[in-house]
Motif scaffolding. Structure first.
Motif, PDB file in Angstrom:
ATOM      1  N   ASP A   1       0.829  -1.215   0.000  1.00 53.22           N
ATOM      2  CA  ASP A   1       0.000   0.000   0.000  1.00 53.22           C
ATOM      3  C   ASP A   1       0.860   1.261   0.000  1.00 53.22           C
TER       4      ASP A   1
ATOM      5  N   GLY B   1       2.681   1.846  -3.205  1.00 57.39           N
ATOM      6  CA  GLY B   1       1.725   2.343  -4.189  1.00 57.39           C
ATOM      7  C   GLY B   1       1.446   3.835  -4.050  1.00 57.39           C
ATOM      8  N   GLU B   2       1.857   4.429  -2.944  1.00 57.96           N
ATOM      9  CA  GLU B   2       1.663   5.870  -2.766  1.00 57.96           C
ATOM     10  C   GLU B   2       2.748   6.699  -3.439  1.00 57.96           C
TER      11      GLU B   2
ATOM     12  N   ASP C   1       2.019   3.147  -9.436  1.00 54.24           N
ATOM     13  CA  ASP C   1       0.610   3.524  -9.354  1.00 54.24           C
ATOM     14  C   ASP C   1      -0.150   2.589  -8.422  1.00 54.24           C
ATOM     15  N   ASN C   2       0.251   1.316  -8.434  1.00 56.53           N
ATOM     16  CA  ASN C   2      -0.377   0.319  -7.575  1.00 56.53           C
ATOM     17  C   ASN C   2       0.621  -0.802  -7.346  1.00 56.53           C
ATOM     18  N   VAL C   3       0.579  -1.411  -6.169  1.00 51.02           N
ATOM     19  CA  VAL C   3       1.470  -2.523  -5.844  1.00 51.02           C
ATOM     20  C   VAL C   3       0.659  -3.591  -5.124  1.00 51.02           C
ATOM     21  N   ASN C   4       0.804  -4.818  -5.589  1.00 56.86           N
ATOM     22  CA  ASN C   4       0.174  -5.967  -4.936  1.00 56.86           C
ATOM     23  C   ASN C   4       1.261  -6.952  -4.552  1.00 56.86           C
TER      24      ASN C   4
ATOM     25  N   PHE D   1       4.297  -4.558  -9.460  1.00 58.34           N
ATOM     26  CA  PHE D   1       4.318  -3.099  -9.536  1.00 58.34           C
ATOM     27  C   PHE D   1       3.633  -2.681 -10.832  1.00 58.34           C
TER      28      PHE D   1
ATOM     29  N   TRP E   1       2.400   0.509 -13.371  1.00 55.39           N
ATOM     30  CA  TRP E   1       2.500   1.899 -13.826  1.00 55.39           C
ATOM     31  C   TRP E   1       1.684   2.013 -15.102  1.00 55.39           C
TER      32      TRP E   1
END
Length: 127
Positions: A28, A31-32, A36-39, A47, A49
């Motif tokens: 989380d 992702g900041e 753009d987002n990370v799982n 990762f 983008w």
């Protein structure tokens, strides 16, 4: 294939090691500022983008000190990217060290990438 060049960068950060570690190790928080987002699933981190997706494996970590990843698509055995937190013994100043590897002709571009990403990290944490 040409051998990649190691890049070592140091950024002063005005935050406690424990607080900073959260931002370099949890999906989380990454992702900041980093993507753009990370799982994550176990040691696998995805990762994202825009329309691009990269997978890395967490290969080492020590709480409040460092985390090291290896890109799945990077075929060179001894390459990785690492975030390491250092505290100056005298001044207690906190720095974030970034280690990465890039092709010789992409070193400057890689440095600019990290400078931009760490500027975003500082903006997010107020450090």
């Amino acid at each position: 294939m040409s051998k990649k060049v190691r890049i070592d960068l140091e950024f002063p950060i005005h935050a406690s090691p424990a607080f900073l570690y959260q931002y370099i190790s949890t999906p989380d928080s990454l992702g900041e500022w980093f993507a753009d987002n990370v799982n994550s699933r176990g040691k696998q981190y995805t990762f994202m983008w825009n329309d691009s997706e990269e997978v890395a494996t967490r290969i080492a970590q020590k709480s409040d000190l460092f985390i090291k990843f290896k890109w799945e698509e990077d075929e060179e055995e001894d390459t990785y990217f690492e975030f390491r937190i250092e505290v100056d013994d005298l001044t207690k100043d906190v720095s974030l060290l970034v280690v990465d590897f890039a092709d010789e002709d992409e070193v400057e571009e890689s440095k600019m990438f990290w400078e931009n990403q760490i500027a975003e990290l500082k903006h997010v944490i107020g450090g």
